[in-house]
Design a protein around this motif. Sequence first.
Motif, PDB file in Angstrom:
ATOM      1  N   LEU A 196       0.823  -1.209   0.000  1.00 41.60           N
ATOM      2  CA  LEU A 196       0.000   0.000   0.000  1.00 41.60           C
ATOM      3  C   LEU A 196       0.857   1.259   0.000  1.00 41.60           C
ATOM      4  CD1 LEU A 196      -2.822  -1.028   2.515  1.00 41.60           C
ATOM      5  CD2 LEU A 196      -3.021  -0.781   0.043  1.00 41.60           C
ATOM      6  N   LEU A 197       1.940   1.210   0.752  1.00 38.34           N
ATOM      7  CA  LEU A 197       2.824   2.379   0.814  1.00 38.34           C
ATOM      8  C   LEU A 197       3.497   2.642  -0.523  1.00 38.34           C
ATOM      9  CD1 LEU A 197       4.443   1.855   4.334  1.00 38.34           C
ATOM     10  CD2 LEU A 197       2.617   3.435   3.703  1.00 38.34           C
ATOM     11  N   ASP A 198       3.685   1.571  -1.327  1.00 44.08           N
ATOM     12  CA  ASP A 198       4.332   1.731  -2.629  1.00 44.08           C
ATOM     13  C   ASP A 198       3.398   2.328  -3.676  1.00 44.08           C
ATOM     14  OD1 ASP A 198       6.710   0.755  -1.711  1.00 44.08           O
ATOM     15  OD2 ASP A 198       6.348  -1.308  -2.378  1.00 44.08           O
ATOM     16  N   LYS A 199       2.084   2.369  -3.400  1.00 41.79           N
ATOM     17  CA  LYS A 199       1.136   2.911  -4.375  1.00 41.79           C
ATOM     18  C   LYS A 199       0.994   4.416  -4.149  1.00 41.79           C
ATOM     19  CE  LYS A 199      -2.474   0.579  -5.474  1.00 41.79           C
ATOM     20  NZ  LYS A 199      -3.771  -0.126  -5.468  1.00 41.79           N
ATOM     21  N   PRO A 200       1.442   5.224  -5.070  1.00 42.02           N
ATOM     22  CA  PRO A 200       1.467   6.681  -4.845  1.00 42.02           C
ATOM     23  C   PRO A 200       0.091   7.334  -4.787  1.00 42.02           C
ATOM     24  CG  PRO A 200       2.058   6.165  -7.113  1.00 42.02           C
ATOM     25  CD  PRO A 200       1.995   4.857  -6.392  1.00 42.02           C
ATOM     26  N   ASP A 201      -0.945   6.661  -5.308  1.00 47.55           N
ATOM     27  CA  ASP A 201      -2.276   7.281  -5.336  1.00 47.55           C
ATOM     28  C   ASP A 201      -3.145   6.848  -4.168  1.00 47.55           C
ATOM     29  OD1 ASP A 201      -1.867   8.713  -7.757  1.00 47.55           O
ATOM     30  OD2 ASP A 201      -2.061   6.813  -8.839  1.00 47.55           O
ATOM     31  N   THR A 202      -2.620   6.081  -3.248  1.00 51.09           N
ATOM     32  CA  THR A 202      -3.375   5.634  -2.087  1.00 51.09           C
ATOM     33  C   THR A 202      -3.211   6.642  -0.961  1.00 51.09           C
ATOM     34  OG1 THR A 202      -3.056   3.316  -2.677  1.00 51.09           O
ATOM     35  CG2 THR A 202      -3.651   3.782  -0.393  1.00 51.09           C
ATOM     36  N   VAL A 203      -4.319   6.991  -0.299  1.00 55.78           N
ATOM     37  CA  VAL A 203      -4.261   7.879   0.871  1.00 55.78           C
ATOM     38  C   VAL A 203      -4.580   7.043   2.105  1.00 55.78           C
ATOM     39  CG1 VAL A 203      -4.853   9.951  -0.421  1.00 55.78           C
ATOM     40  CG2 VAL A 203      -6.667   8.578   0.588  1.00 55.78           C
ATOM     41  N   LEU A 204      -4.005   7.436   3.250  1.00 55.53           N
ATOM     42  CA  LEU A 204      -4.150   6.649   4.456  1.00 55.53           C
ATOM     43  C   LEU A 204      -4.560   7.517   5.635  1.00 55.53           C
ATOM     44  CD1 LEU A 204      -1.362   5.500   2.810  1.00 55.53           C
ATOM     45  CD2 LEU A 204      -1.749   3.687   4.498  1.00 55.53           C
ATOM     46  N   VAL A 205      -5.141   6.870   6.601  1.00 49.17           N
ATOM     47  CA  VAL A 205      -5.509   7.536   7.843  1.00 49.17           C
ATOM     48  C   VAL A 205      -5.213   6.564   8.976  1.00 49.17           C
ATOM     49  CG1 VAL A 205      -7.904   6.732   7.682  1.00 49.17           C
ATOM     50  CG2 VAL A 205      -7.367   8.683   9.121  1.00 49.17           C
ATOM     51  N   ALA A 206      -4.746   7.088  10.106  1.00 50.82           N
ATOM     52  CA  ALA A 206      -4.458   6.264  11.284  1.00 50.82           C
ATOM     53  C   ALA A 206      -5.708   6.194  12.155  1.00 50.82           C
ATOM     54  CB  ALA A 206      -3.287   6.851  12.059  1.00 50.82           C
ATOM     55  N   ILE A 207      -5.956   4.994  12.686  1.00 54.66           N
ATOM     56  CA  ILE A 207      -7.159   4.743  13.489  1.00 54.66           C
ATOM     57  C   ILE A 207      -6.742   4.152  14.833  1.00 54.66           C
ATOM     58  CG2 ILE A 207      -9.405   3.598  13.566  1.00 54.66           C
ATOM     59  CD1 ILE A 207      -9.185   5.442  11.206  1.00 54.66           C
ATOM     60  N   ALA A 208      -7.271   4.702  15.913  1.00 53.85           N
ATOM     61  CA  ALA A 208      -7.034   4.130  17.239  1.00 53.85           C
ATOM     62  C   ALA A 208      -7.881   2.873  17.408  1.00 53.85           C
ATOM     63  CB  ALA A 208      -7.367   5.159  18.313  1.00 53.85           C
ATOM     64  N   SER A 209      -7.617   2.142  18.495  1.00 54.08           N
ATOM     65  CA  SER A 209      -8.317   0.871  18.707  1.00 54.08           C
ATOM     66  C   SER A 209      -9.814   1.052  18.925  1.00 54.08           C
ATOM     67  CB  SER A 209      -7.708   0.134  19.908  1.00 54.08           C
ATOM     68  OG  SER A 209      -7.822   0.931  21.080  1.00 54.08           O
ATOM     69  N   ASP A 210     -10.246   2.270  19.300  1.00 49.97           N
ATOM     70  CA  ASP A 210     -11.676   2.520  19.475  1.00 49.97           C
ATOM     71  C   ASP A 210     -12.337   3.045  18.206  1.00 49.97           C
ATOM     72  OD1 ASP A 210     -10.561   5.021  19.372  1.00 49.97           O
ATOM     73  OD2 ASP A 210     -11.420   5.749  21.266  1.00 49.97           O
ATOM     74  N   GLY A 211     -11.605   3.081  17.089  1.00 50.16           N
ATOM     75  CA  GLY A 211     -12.170   3.480  15.814  1.00 50.16           C
ATOM     76  C   GLY A 211     -12.072   4.954  15.500  1.00 50.16           C
ATOM     77  N   VAL A 212     -11.453   5.738  16.386  1.00 51.59           N
ATOM     78  CA  VAL A 212     -11.360   7.184  16.187  1.00 51.59           C
ATOM     79  C   VAL A 212     -10.093   7.520  15.405  1.00 51.59           C
ATOM     80  CG1 VAL A 212     -11.103   9.407  17.353  1.00 51.59           C
ATOM     81  CG2 VAL A 212     -12.685   7.692  18.255  1.00 51.59           C
ATOM     82  N   MET A 213     -10.208   8.477  14.485  1.00 55.14           N
ATOM     83  CA  MET A 213      -9.057   8.907  13.693  1.00 55.14           C
ATOM     84  C   MET A 213      -8.055   9.657  14.579  1.00 55.14           C
ATOM     85  SD  MET A 213     -11.287  10.247  10.385  1.00 55.14           S
ATOM     86  CE  MET A 213      -9.873  10.794   9.448  1.00 55.14           C
ATOM     87  N   VAL A 214      -6.773   9.298  14.406  1.00 58.53           N
ATOM     88  CA  VAL A 214      -5.696   9.914  15.200  1.00 58.53           C
ATOM     89  C   VAL A 214      -4.578  10.341  14.259  1.00 58.53           C
ATOM     90  CG1 VAL A 214      -6.238   8.586  17.286  1.00 58.53           C
ATOM     91  CG2 VAL A 214      -4.652   7.639  15.595  1.00 58.53           C
ATOM     92  N   PRO A 215      -3.641  11.188  14.727  1.00 64.59           N
ATOM     93  CA  PRO A 215      -2.512  11.591  13.876  1.00 64.59           C
ATOM     94  C   PRO A 215      -1.684  10.388  13.429  1.00 64.59           C
ATOM     95  CG  PRO A 215      -2.700  13.050  15.765  1.00 64.59           C
ATOM     96  CD  PRO A 215      -3.643  11.920  16.012  1.00 64.59           C
ATOM     97  N   MET A 216      -1.171  10.462  12.209  1.00 60.75           N
ATOM     98  CA  MET A 216      -0.382   9.375  11.653  1.00 60.75           C
ATOM     99  C   MET A 216       0.976   9.300  12.357  1.00 60.75           C
ATOM    100  SD  MET A 216      -0.263   6.919   9.400  1.00 60.75           S
ATOM    101  CE  MET A 216      -1.572   7.338   8.239  1.00 60.75           C
ATOM    102  N   PRO A 217       1.357   8.155  12.919  1.00 59.61           N
ATOM    103  CA  PRO A 217       2.685   8.017  13.543  1.00 59.61           C
ATOM    104  C   PRO A 217       3.794   8.206  12.506  1.00 59.61           C
ATOM    105  CG  PRO A 217       1.230   6.219  14.212  1.00 59.61           C
ATOM    106  CD  PRO A 217       0.546   6.946  13.088  1.00 59.61           C
ATOM    107  N   ARG A 218       4.888   8.890  12.910  1.00 58.32           N
ATOM    108  CA  ARG A 218       6.010   9.107  11.987  1.00 58.32           C
ATOM    109  C   ARG A 218       6.636   7.786  11.559  1.00 58.32           C
ATOM    110  NH1 ARG A 218       7.951  14.255  11.543  1.00 58.32           N
ATOM    111  NH2 ARG A 218       7.085  15.803  12.981  1.00 58.32           N
ATOM    112  N   SER A 219       6.511   6.772  12.433  1.00 53.96           N
ATOM    113  CA  SER A 219       7.155   5.488  12.143  1.00 53.96           C
ATOM    114  C   SER A 219       6.584   4.815  10.906  1.00 53.96           C
ATOM    115  CB  SER A 219       7.012   4.548  13.344  1.00 53.96           C
ATOM    116  OG  SER A 219       5.625   4.322  13.634  1.00 53.96           O
ATOM    117  N   VAL A 220       5.374   5.176  10.502  1.00 54.35           N
ATOM    118  CA  VAL A 220       4.777   4.561   9.317  1.00 54.35           C
ATOM    119  C   VAL A 220       5.498   5.011   8.059  1.00 54.35           C
ATOM    120  CG1 VAL A 220       2.659   4.281   7.975  1.00 54.35           C
ATOM    121  CG2 VAL A 220       2.548   4.353  10.466  1.00 54.35           C
TER     122      VAL A 220
END
Length: 530
Positions: free
Chosen positions: A5-29
């Motif tokens: 997924l990271l290799d696909k330039p047209d894919t957008v991502l969002v980080a999700i906490a365990s309760d389903g709420v959107m959170v800031p993307m960790p730098r480690s990704v």
Amino acid sequence: MLAALLDKPDTVLVAIASDGVMVPMPRSVGVPEPRVIAAPTDRATVLEIVVPADSLTVVATWEQVREQGVALGTVHLRTDPGRATTLTFIDASAEHGVFLCALDAVTDEGADAGPEALHEVAVARRPRTASVRKNILAVITDVDERATRMLGWTREQMIGKRSSEFIHPEDEQRAIANWMELLSRQDSQRVRVRHRCADGRWAWLELENQYVAADDPADAVIVTQMSDVSDEMATHEALQQRERLLRRVAESLPVGILQLATDRNLVFANSRLAAILGVPAVNGPGDLANVVDEADRAALEAALGETLEGGTDSELEVGLRHGLTGEPRVCAISVVSLSDREGAPGALLTVTDVTDSARMREELTAKATFDVLTGSHNRASTMAILDQALRDTGGLSTAVLFVDLDNFKPVNDILGHDAGDELLMLAAQRLDGVLRRDDIVGRIGGDEFLIVSRGLEGPASALTMGQRVRDALAAPAVLAEGPVELSASIGIACSRPGDDAATLTKRADRAMYRSKQEGRGEPVLHSDPF
């Protein structure tokens, strides 16, 4: 999977906490910022990205990723509802502490995503609650940050304005009355109004105005908690629209409609029902029962009782007298059970005036059953009745009397066919006069009649019946053209086991010819052999 997924330039991502709420993307990704959906500050979820119709798909996919570590689904984004998008959930909590949601545009097979790919996805979410402060003149003195995002106005555009400037004109009187009640009671009041937003739309808000007293009443403050109830009111309005539509439909139908609660109290009756019954208005089932013929009221009551008490649907046809004209009418009534699923347990009655079709049905039945000239049964119905009598004897005999008028042809030839018709009608009347309750007479030929006499004790009773027929026909017939002699040859046959209508009639016919040959006008009882 994540690397792909990271290799696909047209894919957008969002980080999700365990309760389903959107959170800031960790730098480690290690995802470039343009490909990351920024997490709002007020606990948004992926549900805020997709169209409402795809909410269940998101929930099901989320449940699957928590069980299996990866899950895929197809959704449509609010920002581009016309295009399908692949939704991929990956459990990356072990490496990065979050779940990842990837969105990738679905393209035609072999097509290059190119400029149609996803580059930016908006989170379509507005705060549902906010707070505003006003003085006793309803002038806005302060708003919180949530109010500006909810309504789209800046603080500068709202502070210093009277709140009524934002209220829908149709709601102003209700809002003013609520405000005056608040100042009078000095406590809290609630009201629902439509509030103008910066983008031109109207949002339904529930305002809870709390009076905060001060030493000087002029310095009192009103704190208004605003809750966006647009979705609820939209649903309510949709239900009201549907109800208004159903009422319009009910009023336009050519049938009467009566809805009753389980206690038989009126829920609804359309104006057509009152017109069918000939009453000013229908206030309950009594208005229907009062005009129904007494002979049919018990059937109507039974049908209604079975529906309300047992949930059984039924249909019936009743006679009634029109309340205004007194004209007899025939109505078909359908009684349908309503349960909690329809929201109002009880019964729904539809009443259709079928007078014309009932009369036509009666006319067709009469034409198929009776002879037009004499009113006697015709040949087909006579033979059908005889067949039924032979099948259901009840242990008793069935006799047939074959009656052939003597010297009928000279009446037709000398006096004319009108006189012949008059003589046939007179003969039928006289034959009808000697019948017992269950007997019938049918005209089976030009001047031939057949009497079906059920439940006789035996040949002697049948012969007595034949003598009564002879006597009834013996009196002279006075026609418009003058008097003529009326007599008949009469043949009688009694049923035997295994007889059918044709067999029994043939035996009576042979006996009639014997009577005609003897020429004495006496009935002849068939006996073997002859």
